[in-house]
Design a protein around this motif. Structure first.
Motif, PDB file in Angstrom:
ATOM      1  N   LYS A   1      71.532  20.832  -8.385  1.00 11.25           N
ATOM      2  CA  LYS A   1      70.130  21.170  -8.671  1.00 11.25           C
ATOM      3  C   LYS A   1      69.315  21.239  -7.368  1.00 11.25           C
ATOM      4  O   LYS A   1      68.541  22.172  -7.164  1.00 11.25           O
ATOM      5  CB  LYS A   1      69.549  20.124  -9.620  1.00 11.25           C
ATOM      6  N   HIS A   2      69.537  20.268  -6.503  1.00 14.60           N
ATOM      7  CA  HIS A   2      68.804  20.272  -5.234  1.00 14.60           C
ATOM      8  C   HIS A   2      69.210  21.453  -4.360  1.00 14.60           C
ATOM      9  O   HIS A   2      68.375  22.043  -3.677  1.00 14.60           O
ATOM     10  CB  HIS A   2      69.041  18.950  -4.478  1.00 14.60           C
ATOM     11  N   ALA A   3      70.502  21.794  -4.400  1.00 16.05           N
ATOM     12  CA  ALA A   3      70.978  22.915  -3.575  1.00 16.05           C
ATOM     13  C   ALA A   3      70.436  24.244  -4.089  1.00 16.05           C
ATOM     14  O   ALA A   3      70.190  25.168  -3.320  1.00 16.05           O
ATOM     15  CB  ALA A   3      72.505  22.934  -3.562  1.00 16.05           C
ATOM     16  N   CYS A   4      70.245  24.347  -5.403  1.00 17.84           N
ATOM     17  CA  CYS A   4      69.818  25.614  -6.006  1.00 17.84           C
ATOM     18  C   CYS A   4      68.306  25.828  -5.887  1.00 17.84           C
ATOM     19  O   CYS A   4      67.837  26.972  -5.917  1.00 17.84           O
ATOM     20  CB  CYS A   4      70.223  25.659  -7.478  1.00 17.84           C
ATOM     21  N   ALA A   5      67.559  24.729  -5.772  1.00 14.73           N
ATOM     22  CA  ALA A   5      66.093  24.833  -5.777  1.00 14.73           C
ATOM     23  C   ALA A   5      65.568  25.809  -4.722  1.00 14.73           C
ATOM     24  O   ALA A   5      64.763  26.692  -5.039  1.00 14.73           O
ATOM     25  CB  ALA A   5      65.470  23.448  -5.628  1.00 14.73           C
ATOM     26  N   PRO A   6      66.024  25.709  -3.448  1.00 17.34           N
ATOM     27  CA  PRO A   6      65.487  26.638  -2.448  1.00 17.34           C
ATOM     28  C   PRO A   6      65.854  28.091  -2.718  1.00 17.34           C
ATOM     29  O   PRO A   6      65.209  28.999  -2.207  1.00 17.34           O
ATOM     30  CB  PRO A   6      66.139  26.176  -1.132  1.00 17.34           C
ATOM     31  N   LEU A   7      66.907  28.323  -3.502  1.00 13.54           N
ATOM     32  CA  LEU A   7      67.316  29.691  -3.838  1.00 13.54           C
ATOM     33  C   LEU A   7      66.527  30.225  -5.039  1.00 13.54           C
ATOM     34  O   LEU A   7      66.728  31.365  -5.460  1.00 13.54           O
ATOM     35  CB  LEU A   7      68.819  29.734  -4.162  1.00 13.54           C
ATOM     36  N   GLY A   8      65.675  29.366  -5.598  1.00 18.88           N
ATOM     37  CA  GLY A   8      64.918  29.774  -6.779  1.00 18.88           C
ATOM     38  C   GLY A   8      65.776  29.831  -8.031  1.00 18.88           C
ATOM     39  O   GLY A   8      65.479  30.572  -8.970  1.00 18.88           O
ATOM     40  N   ILE A   9      66.865  29.074  -8.035  1.00 22.02           N
ATOM     41  CA  ILE A   9      67.784  29.084  -9.178  1.00 22.02           C
ATOM     42  C   ILE A   9      67.623  27.781  -9.950  1.00 22.02           C
ATOM     43  O   ILE A   9      67.880  26.705  -9.413  1.00 22.02           O
ATOM     44  CB  ILE A   9      69.242  29.244  -8.700  1.00 22.02           C
ATOM     45  N   PRO A  10      67.184  27.858 -11.199  1.00 19.66           N
ATOM     46  CA  PRO A  10      67.003  26.624 -11.963  1.00 19.66           C
ATOM     47  C   PRO A  10      68.328  26.056 -12.475  1.00 19.66           C
ATOM     48  O   PRO A  10      69.245  26.808 -12.791  1.00 19.66           O
ATOM     49  CB  PRO A  10      66.124  27.063 -13.140  1.00 19.66           C
TER      50      PRO A  10
END
Lengths: 557, 163
Positions: free
Chosen positions: A195-204
């Motif tokens: 979840k933390h890795a996806c956040a900057p990519l705008g991926i929920p």
């Protein structure tokens, strides 16, 4: 139990032409063929509405005490490598009774057991979004469905309440939420890190929605987190037709269940209307007729099309309900791929959170425009018992062994499910020259991905690698040059539509050609987004059941 | 993370609906077959295979290896239930490796096969991985797998640094 309005009796004045019935009253109001997700809902709803229903199932009951859910690999003859846990659900007479012709690597699931795939599923239940019903209007591709999200929304809600769904409302337009969720499954360590890795990519990364009880509900116990959902849930914490719908149907006294009844052909009367289904009893191999007023096919995408195509008559030379010629066409289903990743910060830690309910989180479609962006990811549904990286790591010996062990604690698996476009040339036909062991012509599958599908495939794979990059994970992509397809999610062969010339069913899953014929399984889908099909199958089936009840009351059916 | 509290129950009891058996017993690990009769390999072939597999996944300070997990018997069982073509390939591959081992040693013959990435090396390694990590030793002693238990509340991740 779900509170339901009192429903008046099913039987309306008979609207049948006595002559066309040739003087024989049908024994049943409704004959439902197939006891999976669609058939279970249909049967329970109609029985509760007062209809006399016969439910035909080609397979037979496997009691939960016979499930091999909790068996360790070393307790199974082939350690599970030959699907020993699932073979209870796939009797040997299915073997060699299908042919793939000039096909990409796709697999269709023809489970044969009471409850169909509801006894052998991961129970992810996702509502389609409003735009998923309007592909032509929104993206200029395929067709719009004859119904809208708004038509189906009340049924999504009722199905969710009936079966019990865990999850939450994440406020996403692309993944509409219901109002009645059981508490979501908690995130594991690797899923938090994801979840933390996806956040900057705008991926929920959101809690998964599953037909799985995180609290006791509807007289069923809560999940005990053994981590073997796909092997059959022996306590019915996961929704299944036998564990949830058949008790409701039986309680009405209106249900007749006939197992080992393989539907061969639907027989019509002088006016071309279905009057009976010819079945073969798999135990005696004897053929007989089951008569009913209304027939509902819930045999799943391949078998429903096969049954219609095998039901040829003077009035329906191309197969029953097939004046349009589309029955069997538009076969499609999910395109799938996956990646095994190993999160460095968890490697070498003592193993933890290795059970649960397979996937606990879900990555919904995050770019909502553009057909090439129609994909979502399921996470960690492969379980943690086997070290999948061991065959991919180079070397052997003591170093290899300890590296396998270290990495296993960081295991994070992502599986992509992408939209495939519905195209008429992809199809199921029947082979009149080859029959199964019961003498019924077998289905033939022809399926090729096209450039649009490959574009989604590439975009999906790119995104998976981007996420793995963010995780700084050791990554083993399982990407082939050409994708694999369906993963048990095949749909579209008896599509619904507004135009009887280009579709087989109307928006109530009713045949355009013959009024007393319905098909409510996934074959009724007009198009298919990246989301798992079962919730929509059940909502369509429930809506069709309401329609049948209302039409009967009005005397129109 | 510490092992989460696992509660083994033998019965679900009153909550089970009609049609679901109330008795719900999780399988305990059963003892492996006491004596296994070779079905495909000769005793000599098996002896050699066992030696090679122990080199691929050896015993170490952490856990026993492929020999203790009887992985060569697993291989024999799987191959004896495989098509003849595959059986022939196994027999030929093993014969060649034995010949090379006779000229040097099993360890050197295996090292050469690994270095050359021969198809037979991949086959050997995959079979060893499959057999070892599905054995009691592989699952419980080596990987210390924590699933397949009755867990009332699943806690999920409780590490402050991951929240």
């Amino acid at each position: 139990m779900v509170a339901r309005e009192a429903i008046p009796p099913f039987l309306a004045p008979l609207a049948y032409n006595a002559e066309s019935m040739a003087g024989t009253a049908p024994t049943y109001d409704v004959c439902v063929i197939g006891s999976g997700a669609a058939g279970g809902v249909m049967t329970a709803e109609l029985c509760q509405a007062g209809a006399k229903v016969i439910l035909l199932e080609a397979g037979q009951e496997v009691k939960p005490t016979r499930f091999l859910t909790h068996k360790w690999p070393y307790e199974l003859p082939f350690r599970g490598f030959r699907s020993e846990k699932q073979e209870l659900f796939y009797p040997p007479d299915l073997a060699n009774s299908i042919r793939y012709q000039t096909s990409d690597q796709v697999g269709v699931d023809r489970i044969r057991v009471l409850g169909g795939r509801t006894v052998h599923w991961n129970a992810v239940v996702l509502r389609f979004a409003p735009q998923d019903f309007r592909e032509r209007s929104v993206s200029g591709i395929e067709e719009d469905w004859p119904i809208s999200y708004e038509d189906l929304a009340p049924y999504y809600e009722r199905v969710e309440q009936t079966i019990g769904v865990c999850g939450q409302d994440d406020g996403l337009e692309i993944l509409p939420a219901g109002k009645h969720y059981l508490p979501p499954l908690p995130f594991r360590c690797s899923e938090r890190i994801l979840k933390h890795a996806c956040a900057p990519l705008g991926i929920p990364v959101i809690p998964v929605r599953k037909a799985l009880l995180t609290r006791p509900y509807d007289r069923r116990p809560a999940c005990h987190h053994c981590g073997h959902c796909m092997d059959g849930c022996d306590v019915s914490a996961i929704f299944s037709t036998p564990g949830s719908m058949l008790p409701k149907a039986r309680a009405t006294g209106n249900l007749t269940l006939r197992q080992n009844a393989l539907a061969r052909e639907i027989l019509v009367d002088g006016e071309g209307r279905p009057r009976a289904v010819s079945i073969i009893d798999r135990t005696t191999r004897k053929e007989e007729e089951i008569q009913a007023r209304i027939f509902v096919l819930c045999c799943a995408t391949v078998e429903s099309a096969r049954l219609l195509l095998n039901s040829r008559s003077r009035q329906h030379p191309a197969g029953l309900g097939n004046s349009s010629g589309v029955v069997g066409r538009y076969l499609h289903g999910h395109l799938t791929t996956n990646v095994d990743a190993y999160v460095p910060e968890l490697e070498g830690r003592p193993p933890s959170n290795q059970d649960g309910a397979l996937d606990h989180v879900y990555i919904p479609r995050f770019r909502t425009k553009g057909p090439e962006n129609a994909y979502g990811f399921q996470v960690n549904y492969a379980g943690y018992m086997f070290p999948h990286h061991a065959k991919r790591l180079p070397g052997y010996g003591a170093t290899f062994k300890s590296q396998v062990r270290r990495m296993q604690s960081g295991y994070l698996m992502m599986g992509g499910f992408a939209k495939v476009h519905a195209r008429p040339e992809n199809r199921v036909t029947v082979d009149p020259h080859r029959t199964d062991t019961y003498g019924i012509p077998i289905p033939v599958v022809e399926f090729r991905f096209d450039d649009q599908d490959l574009a989604v495939y590439r975009a999906m794979n790119r995104t998976m690698l981007e996420i793995c990059d963010r995780l700084k994970a050791d990554t083993f992509p399982n990407f082939a040059d050409r994708p694999r397809g369906f993963a048990s999610h095949e749909v579209g062969t008896v599509r619904m539509g507004r135009d009887p010339r280009t579709s087989a069913l109307n928006g109530f899953c009713q045949s355009h050609d013959v009024k007393n014929l319905f098909v409510t399984d996934g074959s009724s889908f007009t198009t298919f987004p990246e989301k798992n099909p079962t919730l929509t199958i059940m909502a369509l089936s429930m809506r069709a059941a309401d329609y049948i009840r209302d039409q009967r009351r009005k005397g129109d059916l | 993370m510490d092992r989460r509290t696992a509660l083994h129950l033998v019965a679900i009891g009153a909550l089970a609906p009609a049609g679901v058996d109330a008795q719900h017993v999780h399988a305990a690990g059963s003892a492996p077959a006491q004596s296994y009769q070779l079905r495909f390999f000769t005793p000599e072939e098996n002896l050699f295979l066992d030696q090679i597999m122990e080199l691929i996944i050896p015993a170490d300070a952490h856990s026993p290896g492929a020999h203790a997990a009887k992985v060569s018997y697993f291989a024999d069982w799987m191959i004896s239930h495989s098509p003849e073509k595959l059986q022939r390939e196994w027999r030929a591959g093993l014969r060649q490796l034995r010949e090379e081992a006779a000229n040097s040693s099993p360890a050197e013959a295996l090292a050469a096969a690994a270095k050359g990435q021969t198809p037979f090396f991949t086959r050997l390694k995959d079979m060893t991985v499959d057999g070892y990590y599905t054995s009691q030793i592989g699952i419980h002693q080596d990987l210390n797998y924590q699933g397949n238990e009755y867990v009332v509340e699943f806690p999920g991740c409780t590490h402050p640094e991951h929240q």
